[in-house]
Design an enzyme around this catalytic site. Sequence first.
Site, PDB file in Angstrom:
ATOM      1  N   THR A 133     -26.653  12.726  98.396  1.00  0.00           N
ATOM      2  CA  THR A 133     -26.465  12.031  99.670  1.00  0.00           C
ATOM      3  C   THR A 133     -27.774  11.899 100.443  1.00  0.00           C
ATOM      4  O   THR A 133     -28.691  12.713 100.271  1.00  0.00           O
ATOM      5  CB  THR A 133     -25.445  12.826 100.521  1.00  0.00           C
ATOM      6  OG1 THR A 133     -25.432  12.303 101.843  1.00  0.00           O
ATOM      7  CG2 THR A 133     -25.792  14.310 100.613  1.00  0.00           C
ATOM      8  N   ASP A 134     -27.815  10.918 101.355  1.00  0.00           N
ATOM      9  CA  ASP A 134     -28.977  10.781 102.241  1.00  0.00           C
ATOM     10  C   ASP A 134     -29.011  11.885 103.297  1.00  0.00           C
ATOM     11  O   ASP A 134     -30.037  12.095 103.952  1.00  0.00           O
ATOM     12  CB  ASP A 134     -29.004   9.397 102.911  1.00  0.00           C
ATOM     13  CG  ASP A 134     -27.775   9.078 103.757  1.00  0.00           C
ATOM     14  OD1 ASP A 134     -26.857   9.922 103.861  1.00  0.00           O
ATOM     15  OD2 ASP A 134     -27.729   7.966 104.326  1.00  0.00           O
ATOM     16  N   GLU A 135     -27.876  12.594 103.479  1.00  0.00           N
ATOM     17  CA  GLU A 135     -27.814  13.600 104.551  1.00  0.00           C
ATOM     18  C   GLU A 135     -28.770  14.768 104.308  1.00  0.00           C
ATOM     19  O   GLU A 135     -29.078  15.515 105.233  1.00  0.00           O
ATOM     20  CB  GLU A 135     -26.382  14.118 104.735  1.00  0.00           C
ATOM     21  CG  GLU A 135     -25.437  13.017 105.114  1.00  0.00           C
ATOM     22  CD  GLU A 135     -24.190  13.478 105.853  1.00  0.00           C
ATOM     23  OE1 GLU A 135     -24.138  14.629 106.294  1.00  0.00           O
ATOM     24  OE2 GLU A 135     -23.279  12.656 105.980  1.00  0.00           O
ATOM     25  N   TYR A 159     -22.465  21.076 105.022  1.00  0.00           N
ATOM     26  CA  TYR A 159     -22.284  20.124 103.911  1.00  0.00           C
ATOM     27  C   TYR A 159     -23.640  19.696 103.358  1.00  0.00           C
ATOM     28  O   TYR A 159     -23.899  19.817 102.156  1.00  0.00           O
ATOM     29  CB  TYR A 159     -21.484  18.891 104.367  1.00  0.00           C
ATOM     30  CG  TYR A 159     -21.633  17.720 103.418  1.00  0.00           C
ATOM     31  CD1 TYR A 159     -21.079  17.749 102.144  1.00  0.00           C
ATOM     32  CD2 TYR A 159     -22.360  16.579 103.786  1.00  0.00           C
ATOM     33  CE1 TYR A 159     -21.233  16.680 101.259  1.00  0.00           C
ATOM     34  CE2 TYR A 159     -22.517  15.515 102.918  1.00  0.00           C
ATOM     35  CZ  TYR A 159     -21.953  15.573 101.654  1.00  0.00           C
ATOM     36  OH  TYR A 159     -22.121  14.514 100.780  1.00  0.00           O
ATOM     37  N   LYS A 163     -25.446  20.356  99.675  1.00  0.00           N
ATOM     38  CA  LYS A 163     -25.873  19.283  98.756  1.00  0.00           C
ATOM     39  C   LYS A 163     -27.379  19.421  98.479  1.00  0.00           C
ATOM     40  O   LYS A 163     -27.828  19.200  97.348  1.00  0.00           O
ATOM     41  CB  LYS A 163     -25.570  17.905  99.354  1.00  0.00           C
ATOM     42  CG  LYS A 163     -24.095  17.543  99.424  1.00  0.00           C
ATOM     43  CD  LYS A 163     -23.416  17.434  98.063  1.00  0.00           C
ATOM     44  CE  LYS A 163     -23.855  16.234  97.275  1.00  0.00           C
ATOM     45  NZ  LYS A 163     -23.041  16.063  96.026  1.00  0.00           N
TER      46      LYS A 163
HETATM   47  P1  NAD Z   1     -14.323  13.015  97.750  1.00  0.00           P
HETATM   48  O1  NAD Z   1     -14.200  14.191  98.638  1.00  0.00           O
HETATM   49  O2  NAD Z   1     -13.522  11.794  98.031  1.00  0.00           O
HETATM   50  O3  NAD Z   1     -14.009  13.427  96.239  1.00  0.00           O
HETATM   51  C1  NAD Z   1     -14.471  14.614  95.661  1.00  0.00           C
HETATM   52  C2  NAD Z   1     -13.732  14.834  94.357  1.00  0.00           C
HETATM   53  O4  NAD Z   1     -14.235  16.023  93.757  1.00  0.00           O
HETATM   54  C3  NAD Z   1     -12.222  15.021  94.533  1.00  0.00           C
HETATM   55  O5  NAD Z   1     -11.523  14.282  93.558  1.00  0.00           O
HETATM   56  C4  NAD Z   1     -12.019  16.518  94.322  1.00  0.00           C
HETATM   57  O6  NAD Z   1     -10.746  16.841  93.800  1.00  0.00           O
HETATM   58  C5  NAD Z   1     -13.136  16.830  93.346  1.00  0.00           C
HETATM   59  N1  NAD Z   1     -13.558  18.230  93.398  1.00  0.00           N
HETATM   60  C6  NAD Z   1     -13.819  18.979  94.513  1.00  0.00           C
HETATM   61  N2  NAD Z   1     -14.169  20.223  94.153  1.00  0.00           N
HETATM   62  C7  NAD Z   1     -14.138  20.269  92.793  1.00  0.00           C
HETATM   63  C8  NAD Z   1     -14.429  21.278  91.847  1.00  0.00           C
HETATM   64  N3  NAD Z   1     -14.805  22.509  92.213  1.00  0.00           N
HETATM   65  N4  NAD Z   1     -14.317  20.976  90.526  1.00  0.00           N
HETATM   66  C9  NAD Z   1     -13.917  19.736  90.141  1.00  0.00           C
HETATM   67  N5  NAD Z   1     -13.626  18.749  91.008  1.00  0.00           N
HETATM   68  C10 NAD Z   1     -13.749  19.010  92.314  1.00  0.00           C
HETATM   69  O7  NAD Z   1     -15.885  12.676  97.726  1.00  0.00           O
HETATM   70  P2  NAD Z   1     -16.622  11.272  97.597  1.00  0.00           P
HETATM   71  O8  NAD Z   1     -16.760  10.686  98.934  1.00  0.00           O
HETATM   72  O9  NAD Z   1     -15.998  10.499  96.500  1.00  0.00           O
HETATM   73  O10 NAD Z   1     -18.071  11.771  97.140  1.00  0.00           O
HETATM   74  C11 NAD Z   1     -18.376  11.951  95.752  1.00  0.00           C
HETATM   75  C12 NAD Z   1     -19.802  12.459  95.647  1.00  0.00           C
HETATM   76  O11 NAD Z   1     -20.693  11.508  96.240  1.00  0.00           O
HETATM   77  C13 NAD Z   1     -20.055  13.768  96.388  1.00  0.00           C
HETATM   78  O12 NAD Z   1     -20.937  14.549  95.618  1.00  0.00           O
HETATM   79  C14 NAD Z   1     -20.704  13.358  97.698  1.00  0.00           C
HETATM   80  O13 NAD Z   1     -21.559  14.371  98.170  1.00  0.00           O
HETATM   81  C15 NAD Z   1     -21.493  12.142  97.228  1.00  0.00           C
HETATM   82  N6  NAD Z   1     -21.739  11.122  98.272  1.00  0.00           N
HETATM   83  C16 NAD Z   1     -20.707  10.633  99.027  1.00  0.00           C
HETATM   84  C17 NAD Z   1     -20.963   9.610  99.941  1.00  0.00           C
HETATM   85  C18 NAD Z   1     -19.852   9.014 100.793  1.00  0.00           C
HETATM   86  O14 NAD Z   1     -20.140   8.206 101.690  1.00  0.00           O
HETATM   87  N7  NAD Z   1     -18.586   9.345 100.556  1.00  0.00           N
HETATM   88  C19 NAD Z   1     -22.263   9.111 100.101  1.00  0.00           C
HETATM   89  C20 NAD Z   1     -23.293   9.661  99.315  1.00  0.00           C
HETATM   90  C21 NAD Z   1     -23.012  10.649  98.391  1.00  0.00           C
HETATM   91  O1  DAU Z   2     -24.449   9.599 104.541  1.00  0.00           O
HETATM   92  C1  DAU Z   2     -23.678   9.913 103.415  1.00  0.00           C
HETATM   93  C2  DAU Z   2     -22.511  10.773 103.828  1.00  0.00           C
HETATM   94  O2  DAU Z   2     -21.585   9.924 104.499  1.00  0.00           O
HETATM   95  C3  DAU Z   2     -21.838  11.471 102.653  1.00  0.00           C
HETATM   96  O3  DAU Z   2     -22.739  12.358 102.061  1.00  0.00           O
HETATM   97  C4  DAU Z   2     -20.582  12.226 103.127  1.00  0.00           C
HETATM   98  O4  DAU Z   2     -19.913  12.776 102.011  1.00  0.00           O
HETATM   99  C5  DAU Z   2     -19.664  11.239 103.819  1.00  0.00           C
HETATM  100  O5  DAU Z   2     -18.527  11.908 104.326  1.00  0.00           O
HETATM  101  C6  DAU Z   2     -20.402  10.533 104.948  1.00  0.00           C
HETATM  102  O6  DAU Z   2     -20.712  11.475 106.010  1.00  0.00           O
HETATM  103  P1  DAU Z   2     -20.571  11.079 107.557  1.00  0.00           P
HETATM  104  O7  DAU Z   2     -20.443  12.303 108.357  1.00  0.00           O
HETATM  105  O8  DAU Z   2     -21.635  10.104 107.948  1.00  0.00           O
HETATM  106  O9  DAU Z   2     -19.159  10.254 107.465  1.00  0.00           O
HETATM  107  P2  DAU Z   2     -17.899  10.232 108.448  1.00  0.00           P
HETATM  108  O10 DAU Z   2     -17.045   9.080 108.031  1.00  0.00           O
HETATM  109  O11 DAU Z   2     -17.270  11.560 108.596  1.00  0.00           O
HETATM  110  O12 DAU Z   2     -18.560   9.857 109.861  1.00  0.00           O
HETATM  111  C7  DAU Z   2     -19.283   8.646 110.021  1.00  0.00           C
HETATM  112  C8  DAU Z   2     -19.818   8.637 111.437  1.00  0.00           C
HETATM  113  O13 DAU Z   2     -18.700   8.485 112.339  1.00  0.00           O
HETATM  114  C9  DAU Z   2     -20.494   9.918 111.840  1.00  0.00           C
HETATM  115  O14 DAU Z   2     -21.576   9.622 112.716  1.00  0.00           O
HETATM  116  C10 DAU Z   2     -19.416  10.698 112.599  1.00  0.00           C
HETATM  117  C11 DAU Z   2     -18.595   9.605 113.229  1.00  0.00           C
HETATM  118  N1  DAU Z   2     -17.145   9.887 113.396  1.00  0.00           N
HETATM  119  C12 DAU Z   2     -16.449  10.378 112.333  1.00  0.00           C
HETATM  120  C13 DAU Z   2     -15.106  10.679 112.447  1.00  0.00           C
HETATM  121  C14 DAU Z   2     -14.347  11.249 111.273  1.00  0.00           C
HETATM  122  C15 DAU Z   2     -16.516   9.649 114.614  1.00  0.00           C
HETATM  123  O15 DAU Z   2     -17.158   9.164 115.575  1.00  0.00           O
HETATM  124  N2  DAU Z   2     -15.185   9.934 114.726  1.00  0.00           N
HETATM  125  C16 DAU Z   2     -14.453  10.467 113.696  1.00  0.00           C
HETATM  126  O16 DAU Z   2     -13.244  10.742 113.892  1.00  0.00           O
END
Ligand code: NAD
Ligand code: DAU
Length: 361
Positions: A133-135, A159, A163
């Site tokens: 992730t970019d975080e 989180y 990562k």
């Molecule tokens: P998600 O939470 O929707 O899915 C995670 C999946 O991993 C689920 O299916 C869960 O059951 C599985 N999982 C959790 N713990 C596990 C374990 N111990 N063993 C096996 N499986 C397990 O997450 P996502 O949003 O699909 O993100 C996927 C990956 O991409 C993550 O590594 C996250 O850090 C990264 N990522 C997410 C975003 C985003 O915006 N969602 C952006 C950048 C990177």
């Molecule tokens: O940047 C990549 C990341 O993006 C991934 O690594 C994470 O897995 C993914 O969950 C996401 O993280 P964020 O914290 O940016 O996503 P989220 O949707 O939780 O929040 C997006 C923005 O909106 C953030 O600034 C927090 C804000 N927010 C979120 C929620 C859930 C609100 O204002 N209200 C809310 O209820």
Amino acid sequence: MTILVTGGAGFIGSNFVLDWLAQSDETLVNLDALTYAGNLDNLASLNGDARHVFVKGDIGDAALVAQLLATYEPRALVNFAAESHVDRSILGPADFIHTNILGTFQLLEAVRAYWHTLEGHAKAAFRFLHVSTDEVYGSLSLSDPAFTERHRYEPNSPYSASKAASDHLVRAYHHTYGLPVLTTNCSNNYGPFHFPEKLIPLCIHNALAGKPLPIYGDGQQIRDWLYVTDHCSAIRRVLEAGQLGETYNVGGWNEKPNLEVVQVLCSILDELSPAASGRSYAEQINFVTDRPGHDRRYAIDATKLERELGWRPLETFETGIRKTVSWYLDNQAWVQNVTSGAYRDWVGTQYSAAKPLIEEA
Ligand code: NAD
Ligand code: DAU
């Protein structure tokens, strides 16, 4: 040929699995623990498809992973499995340490042992791609340039710290043991199968249910949005042609403040599914107390991926958010299934603490 995907029942993982099998006849083994975020409904269109082998299990289960590697002899592993929600990491970091750090470590150990058994072309061609992730780079001010791959790591939440630790382990396994790894650091994804704890699907769900749309703080925090299938195509490209040991930033060149994102999705909902009251969904926007340690701005410079591997996103924010809202309107049964039971407990805990910034009269 076979690839092993972990976390392939989650949001991005399931989009990746569907996308991969739409373009390849390779067997795909999908290891997922099916936590609250994992959902086999996402993969229902693959029922009966012998190319998809689903295994329920933990990436930290060294014996299970070793057995899968020995049985299926994959040519690559793509690691999506993680705890992914920042707010959950603030309420309870332990699961994030367990899966994102210890789980990745166990996975690396199992893969290292397997890779040593390979020979010749199989050994040279094997890849471990870690999805991150970019975080991990921390927070930018408005005037800072976007994150490049050389930006220092400054994670701010449990989180992102977990990562970051996993990224460092992956890097070390390449540097120390020569494991053929690749890492991608991506910005915020959105699209189908996004769990409604995250901003975009939560606000679509709450809008249609007539509930408040919770905006943390002043809503001016900036995220860089990427449509999920563009993330999938970037991962495919890095797997195919990425340089071993390198990291690649993935982003959509779509920086938006949260408030604007929610206003845009409200106006699309007003058009596609007007409220019975005749009022705009934007009237449900509700400013609430901020996320502790909330990062102000993320922005990804994806120049390296474009210059070296020729990848560009296909969707703009405008096309992607319209597709996303339409998908949620067309898939209300999926939303109903994932918002029952434990989901209600989460929303109850998270938003009872998030007090409105302006109390209603
Ligand atoms: P998600 O939470 O929707 O899915 C995670 C999946 O991993 C689920 O299916 C869960 O059951 C599985 N999982 C959790 N713990 C596990 C374990 N111990 N063993 C096996 N499986 C397990 O997450 P996502 O949003 O699909 O993100 C996927 C990956 O991409 C993550 O590594 C996250 O850090 C990264 N990522 C997410 C975003 C985003 O915006 N969602 C952006 C950048 C990177
Ligand atoms: O940047 C990549 C990341 O993006 C991934 O690594 C994470 O897995 C993914 O969950 C996401 O993280 P964020 O914290 O940016 O996503 P989220 O949707 O939780 O929040 C997006 C923005 O909106 C953030 O600034 C927090 C804000 N927010 C979120 C929620 C859930 C609100 O204002 N209200 C809310 O209820």
